[in-house]
Design an enzyme around this catalytic site. Structure first.
Site, PDB file in Angstrom:
ATOM      1  N   PHE A 249      -4.846   2.926  12.832  1.00  0.00           N
ATOM      2  CA  PHE A 249      -4.931   1.675  13.062  1.00  0.00           C
ATOM      3  C   PHE A 249      -6.246   1.127  13.903  1.00  0.00           C
ATOM      4  CE2 PHE A 249      -0.421   3.054  13.065  1.00  0.00           C
ATOM      5  CZ  PHE A 249      -0.163   2.449  12.110  1.00  0.00           C
ATOM      6  N   LYS A 627       2.034   0.042  -5.660  1.00  0.00           N
ATOM      7  CA  LYS A 627       3.155   0.419  -4.798  1.00  0.00           C
ATOM      8  C   LYS A 627       2.726   0.641  -3.452  1.00  0.00           C
ATOM      9  CE  LYS A 627       6.802   2.870  -6.146  1.00  0.00           C
ATOM     10  NZ  LYS A 627       7.819   4.068  -6.675  1.00  0.00           N
ATOM     11  N   GLU A 699      -5.895  -4.581   6.135  1.00  0.00           N
ATOM     12  CA  GLU A 699      -6.341  -5.712   7.289  1.00  0.00           C
ATOM     13  C   GLU A 699      -6.050  -6.829   6.960  1.00  0.00           C
ATOM     14  OE1 GLU A 699      -9.890  -4.670   9.115  1.00  0.00           O
ATOM     15  OE2 GLU A 699      -8.872  -2.865   9.863  1.00  0.00           O
TER      16      GLU A 699
END
Lengths: 739, 200, 317
Positions: A249, A627, A699
């Site tokens: 992250f 997916k 993001e």
């Protein structure tokens, strides 16, 4: 391969493998616990000793002395390395504070020593015996106080978000003064922690002057060169590997203390060392998303046309650090002739602020998209309609620059329909379900596209198997799978004939994982390498490369068809190339868009908020794997809920640290916080961005979520909270009487 | 390791001189304790520093690294394993407390070639991203369906005298001890619902 | 974690003796809090006496119509017990509102009563904390105190007791049964079990050195609607900001206790008396003398609103 003209038709457009929602190819390994993460390479480093980090317990000052005697006498201890033992270290390009501190201490829990022992238990116990005498210095820990005198400061997030100290278009002040409808509001976002599940961890093994390092890092090339720079050794003496990354992250974009201390500890111990940073150290030792104070002013005509918009943000960082680029999105998201964006940067002695998922954009959109909701209400307009009215298809600061694709309006309209937006009562505080005050909120999602040079090597084996090697990482994003899909599409083989090897500095340098540039860049690099391999195959088989069709394990042209594997009959074929980018990104504004819709319930008694429904509609170019792309979005939505409702590193301004520095104190969402999430991708392919025509999504999924939650809370309660996270005490005293 | 087996567990008073020995000699000695237990159906005997957690015994001594260390403080659930069929945080348990216990880790549920139905459902529903919390999530998921079947109550039951059904809200509440920062929750709930439905 | 020796005790008196005789010895059962704290050297036992084989793992009916809960009964087993769910539902509800499934499977009844505060200054060994290092000061006073005590604190400590189970036990007037190293047993009413911090915040319970909890008893059921309202930022796996345990009769009378407010589960007789007049009256009585910090002053109105929620739940149940 240089990508400098928009993509025409290419083999990816067949979409026989690319674009299919196939299961991740690394799924069986991850779900069976057999995918090896950084600390788990016991086969490669069977005799590793254990390192344990000693962190500074002051925020600012100097180490007067370190007493290592008791620790050295402690059972099992092999080596202890402090700055004194380590000698002069370099500093990585991407690090603001030193990864091994001392004698100066720059922030709380900055590493000051690593203790190496035979076992983990011994290393931990000995670390507790290191006695450090400090001379405590005065630090600056109060953002609001320091911002009062902070200078204007431009900056770059390292992930594609940047803004100058001050950008002006037209005459903001005059236009704002003249506007009949005005909003002037201030918003705050707190410091946030990445809180990835895998701690920062590394195993270092020296062979002579050569170092092998298994670590957990998003950007092999950055980490590799910064480790070389820090240790003052040539890059080619280090092999830097990160095949599986347990979440990053943005926290693992850069070289961190675990890698440096493992390397130094291993050198000191004369044997491999494994080290995982203890969880209570992570929040203060590593980086975090800096808090912001944001002022937004919007002036509108009565019909809802924005005539003036200003977004100013202040944040803090260590000396030499960067601002949180929270105003970046406001430069591009809405129309308006008169504009102002500006950033201030205060110097703080808190831990290093740096990129966290959608750096700049996430906190900026948390503020901007509340402001838009507030303005819509002032105008008496539906917030969806207000956003649509002020859509722009060009860069408002440079109108000659068009957006390559901009489907924000479709995202909003499609989302509104799917979500049942028409059932929302525009008057807040009107909807009720038992003890729950119910509200709906919307926010735009907006994040720019970014592309980095990315290389790959592709091998066609004698068995017809295609092997891709690139230093690209998979941080949960699905890189393994979409790279396999890309190679399969290009070479005309099923996915199970493709082997993908990632995260190794001995492989060609890739874009790495960050700034939602990973998927588009890395697959384009693989595309480029596959084009080269196709040429080699065609030549070997006597085809003209431009005519040859690669399909179904065969190469075909005219009436002739040959098995692909035949090309490698005499030996493996290897091709390597990289994708490089021309100036299409300058000619066009390339961005991703979306709309977030959220329904919340606010407990009429306690003021606690729970999310009831979530929908995201995204337009982000071609979706390489619906997916895994959907998972990126639901994960980002989950992080957005955390930011809206609970996440905050609490600053102790006296001691200068984030005091809630573990996973009990810093709450992130749990299962019970997250309802079923809907995600819709608009059918889009952006030929200006890459041969893959794909943009990032990781993001985008976060941008705007917090504001959508905040706007839903306002719709539920009629109380506007502009201070994240929106915990109960921020509106409790204004909620209706409970009876 | 030396002095293996000098310390024995047992009645009070049997333990003496158990403080790890510190010498200035290059060879540092360590007091260990024996433990015998079963892991994934295999009998295991270890002699370990009494400070060793079940988690570190599995990861560092048996090299069963499928069980993850996320926080080492019971705050994340990545270390979840089944002990005698019941899920616990293996980071908050000393291995010496597990004499004669039967431990099942993610490796004991299934292998890449032969996945457990819950593992397969996680793959189908993309119930993971980075994969680090995943073994803990799967061990918990298997245990949660069993807990529901056994009638263990939960916080979200309207009537705690009743037996809960594996509804979405029940699954989410019961899984809340397993944090997934990637945010795969929505998909995990669907993977579990599929397995629960197939069982029902 | 400092090194320690370990033994597994076979009977309670030997266990109690083993702890009493040895400086720095401690009992260990589930270990979920003790090991957590040992890892960061907030707890530094030199010797651990594992009590898991002592057989205190049953829940039995008492002669006076109550229940006797063995000290080692896990939180899960206690919450799942049919008699508890039927007659003491507030206890089941409080337990399942706490921690996680994994932790409840390991944590024991006695251990839950002994869990230590979650004050962040207690949890950081380099911060001042009178509970962790008597005389070092209180970091929380003047610091980040959102979660901390609003009542019953002192100028030495404003920590809160984090247990949900203990709030229900306090509401139900449970009694703690112990045995000491001489084999003497005693019964401590739950009201007297946890202490207020005063000048000695490091002394948290009425237990004497080596005294071992053997059981917790509940008096006979009191009927009424059993409610546990827990307020927290995230929906699960979080400590209470405020919690309210209540048993409410049809006529609106009943009793309440609160968590998240003080160094011990908070119960005031006057609040029970005031309950029929509603949440405001009950909260006023419960919070008489409260001294919140600027960070946690919101807990006062929150308590009132949470009591109101509990009354509402009781009415509509």
């Amino acid at each position: 391969m240089k990508f400098d003209t928009p993509a025409g038709t290419n083999p990816i457009d067949r979409m026989k493998v690319v674009g299919k929602p196939i299961d991740r190819i690394d799924g069986p390994l991850k779900t069976s616990g057999t995918a090896p993460y950084a600390y788990e390479h016991h086969r490669e480093a069977p005799d590793a000793a254990y390192g344990y980090v000693v962190g500074a317990t002051i925020a600012k000052g100097r180490v007067r002395s370190i007493d290592l005697d008791a620790a050295r006498q402690s059972p099992g201890v092999i080596a202890i390395v402090t700055a004194a033992e380590a000698g002069k270290l370099g500093q990585g390009n991407f690090n603001t504070a030193k990864l091994l501190g001392g004698p100066d201490v720059d922030h709380y829990h900055q590493a000051l020593a690593v203790v190496v022992a035979e076992t983990f238990e011994q290393a931990r116990a000995a670390a507790g015996l290191v006695r450090i005498d400090y001379a405590r210095g005065d630090g600056r820990f109060d953002l609001d106080k320091e911002l009062k005198t902070a200078p204007l400061h431009g900056g770059n997030s390292d992930e594609g978000s940047e803004s100058g100290p001050e950008h002006r278009t037209g005459k903001f002040e005059a236009a704002f003064d003249a506007a009949p409808v005005k909003l002037d509001a201030t918003y705050t976002t707190p410091d946030q922690s990445h809180a990835m599940m895998e701690p920062f961890a590394s195993i270092a093994a020296w062979k002579g002057d050569e170092l092998q390092l298994w670590t957990s890092n998003q950007m092999i090339a950055w980490g590799h060169s910064d480790l070389a720079k820090t240790l003052n050794i040539p890059k080619d003496k280090i092999r830097f590997m990160s095949p599986y990354v347990g979440g990053g992250f943005g926290g693992k974009l850069f070289l961190r203390a675990d890698a440096v201390l493992a390397a130094l500890g291993a050198k000191g111990a004369g044997r491999p060392v494994k080290l995982a940073m203890q969880r209570p150290l992570i929040a203060n030792n590593t980086t975090h998303r800096p808090a912001t104070r944001q002022r937004i002013r919007i002036g509108c005509e009565a019909d809802g046309t924005i005539t003036a918009i200003a977004h100013e943000s202040g944040s803090g960082d260590l000396p030499g650090g960067e601002p949180e680029t929270a105003v970046n999105q406001t430069e591009l998201l809405y129309a308006g002739a008169n504009r102002l964006t500006a950033m201030r940067l205060a110097v703080l002695d808190l831990p290093e602020g740096n990129a966290m998922r959608a750096p700049g954009e996430a906190p900026g959109m948390m503020a901007l998209e509340i402001a838009i909701d507030e303005m819509a209400e002032k105008l008496g307009m539906d917030p969806v309609a207000f956003r649509i009215k002020n859509d722009t298809q060009v860069d408002p600061m440079k109108p000659e620059r068009r957006f390559s694709e901009r489907n924000l309006i479709r995202c909003l309209e499609d989302g509104a329909k799917r979500f049942g937006w028409s059932k929302r009562n525009a008057t807040p505080g009107q909807m009720r379900d038992g003890r729950w005050l119910v509200g709906m909120g919307v926010a735009a999602a907006f994040r720019n596209h970014l592309a980095l040079t990315s290389g790959a090597r592709v091998r066609l084996g004698q068995d017809g198997r295609v092997t891709v090697e690139t230093d690209m990482t998979d941080i949960g994003t699905g890189s393994y799978t979409i790279i396999a899909q890309t190679a399969a599409e290009m070479m005309g083989v099923p996915v199970d004939r493709v082997v993908v090897k990632l995260g190794d500095s001995s492989f060609p340098r890739s874009a790495g994982s960050g700034g939602q540039f990973g998927a588009g860049s890395a697959t384009s690099g693989v595309y480029a390498a596959c084009v080269t391999l196709r040429e080699a195959v065609a030549q070997k088989l006597g085809f003209n490369a431009t005519d040859a069709v690669f399909d179904d394990g065969k190469v075909r042209a005219g009436n002739r068809s040959v098995a692909l594997a035949d090309a490698a009959r005499e030996g493996e074929l290897v091709a390597e190339d990289k994708i490089e980018w021309g100036d299409l990104g300058k000619k066009f504004q390339q961005s991703t868009f979306g709309a977030h819709f959220v329904e919340v319930g606010v407990d009429a008694f306690t003021g606690v908020t729970r999310v009831r429904r979530m929908l995201a509609v995204c337009a982000a170019g071609r979706i390489l794997n619906p997916k895994s792309a959907r998972s990126q979005v639901i994960g980002a939505m989950t992080m957005g809920v955390g930011g809206a409702l609970m996440e905050e590193l609490a600053v102790d301004k006296r001691f200068g640290l984030f005091i809630n520095h573990d996973l009990a104190g810093y709450e992130v969402p749990v299962h019970a916080d997250i309802p079923h999430q809907e995600v819709v991708f608009l059918d889009e392919a952006d030929a200006t961005v890459s041969p893959m025509k794909a943009k990032g999504i990781g993001e985008l999924g976060l941008c705007g979520v917090g504001a959508a939650v905040a706007n839903a809370i306002y719709n539920a309660t009629g109380v506007r909270v502009r201070d994240y996270p929106i915990t109960l005490e921020k509106h409790l005293d204004q909620l209706p009487a409970y009876a | 390791m030396t002095r293996r087996g000098v310390l024995t567990a047992g009645a009070a008073g049997a333990v003496a001189g158990g403080v790890p020995v510190s010498t200035s000699a290059e060879r540092r000695e360590m007091a260990t304790m024996p433990v015998r237990f079963e892991v994934n159906g295999k009998r295991r005997e270890l002699a370990l520093d009494p400070r060793t957690t079940l988690l570190d015994a599995l990861r560092e001594h048996l090299h069963l690294t499928g069980t993850k260390k996320g926080c080492d403080h019971g705050q994340c659930g990545a270390c979840t394993v089944l002990v005698n069929g019941v899920r616990i945080n293996s980071c908050l348990s000393l291995v010496v407390q597990h004499q004669d216990d039967k431990v099942t880790t993610i490796e004991g549920l299934g292998t890449p070639e032969k996945l457990h139905p819950m593992q397969a459902a996680f793959v189908r529903h993309d119930g993971y991203q980075c994969g680090y919390c995943t073994p803990g999530q799967i061990c918990s998921a298997v245990a949660v369906l069993d807990e529901i079947k056994r009638g263990v109550p939960s916080h979200v039951q309207a009537d705690v005298t009743k037996t809960a059904r594996p509804t979405n809200v029940e699954l989410r509440e019961r899984m809340s001890g397993n944090i997934c920062r990637c945010g795969a929750y929505s998909n995990i709930a669907e993977a579990m619902a599929e397995v629960a439905g197939a069982k029902a | 974690m400092r090194s320690f020796t370990y033994e597994r005790a076979a009977d309670p008196v030997t266990a109690a003796r083993a702890v009493a005789q040895r400086q720095g010895a401690k009992f260990i059962a589930g270990g979920t809090n003790l090991l957590d704290l040992m890892k960061i050297e907030i707890e530094t036992p030199t010797h651990l006496v594992d009590v898991q084989d002592l057989g205190f793992d049953r829940i039995e009916a008492t002669e006076d119509g109550g229940l006797r809960i063995g000290a080692l009964v896990t939180n899960t087993d206690l919450a799942a017990d049919k008699r508890v769910r039927r007659d003491y539902a507030v206890l089941t509800r409080a337990i399942v509102a706490g921690a996680s499934g994994q932790l409840r499977n390991k944590a024991t009844t006695a251990g839950n009563l002994l869990q230590r505060t979650r004050c962040p200054y207690f949890y950081d060994p380099s911060m001042p904390c009178n509970k962790r290092r008597p005389g070092s000061g209180c970091g929380a006073i003047g610091g980040y105190s959102r979660q901390l005590a609003v009542i019953g604190g002192s100028d030495k400590c404003i920590a809160t007791n984090p247990s949900d189970m203990a709030v229900a036990m306090r509401l139900l007037d449970a009694k703690v049964e112990t045995i000491d190293p001489q084999g003497a047993t005693r019964t401590i009413p739950i009201a007297d079990f946890h202490r207020l911090p005063g000048d000695t915040p490091h002394i948290e319970t009425a237990l004497e050195p080596g005294e071992l909890i053997t059981a917790v008893t509940l008096p006979k059921p009191i009927g009424g609607r059993h409610v546990y309202e827990k307020v927290r930022d995230r929906a699960s796996y979080a400590f209470a900001i405020v919690s309210v345990a209540a048993v409410i009769a049809k006529d609106g009378s009943g009793r309440i206790a609160a968590g998240g407010l003080a160094h011990k589960p908070w119960r005031v007789e006057a609040a029970d008396t005031a309950l029929p007049q509603g949440a405001k009256a009950a909260a006023t009585a419960l919070l008489a003398g409260a001294q919140p910090t600027p960070d946690n002053a919101f807990k006062l109105p929150l308590v009132e609103r949470t009591i109101a929620a509990a009354l509402d739940t009781a009415r509509s149940a």
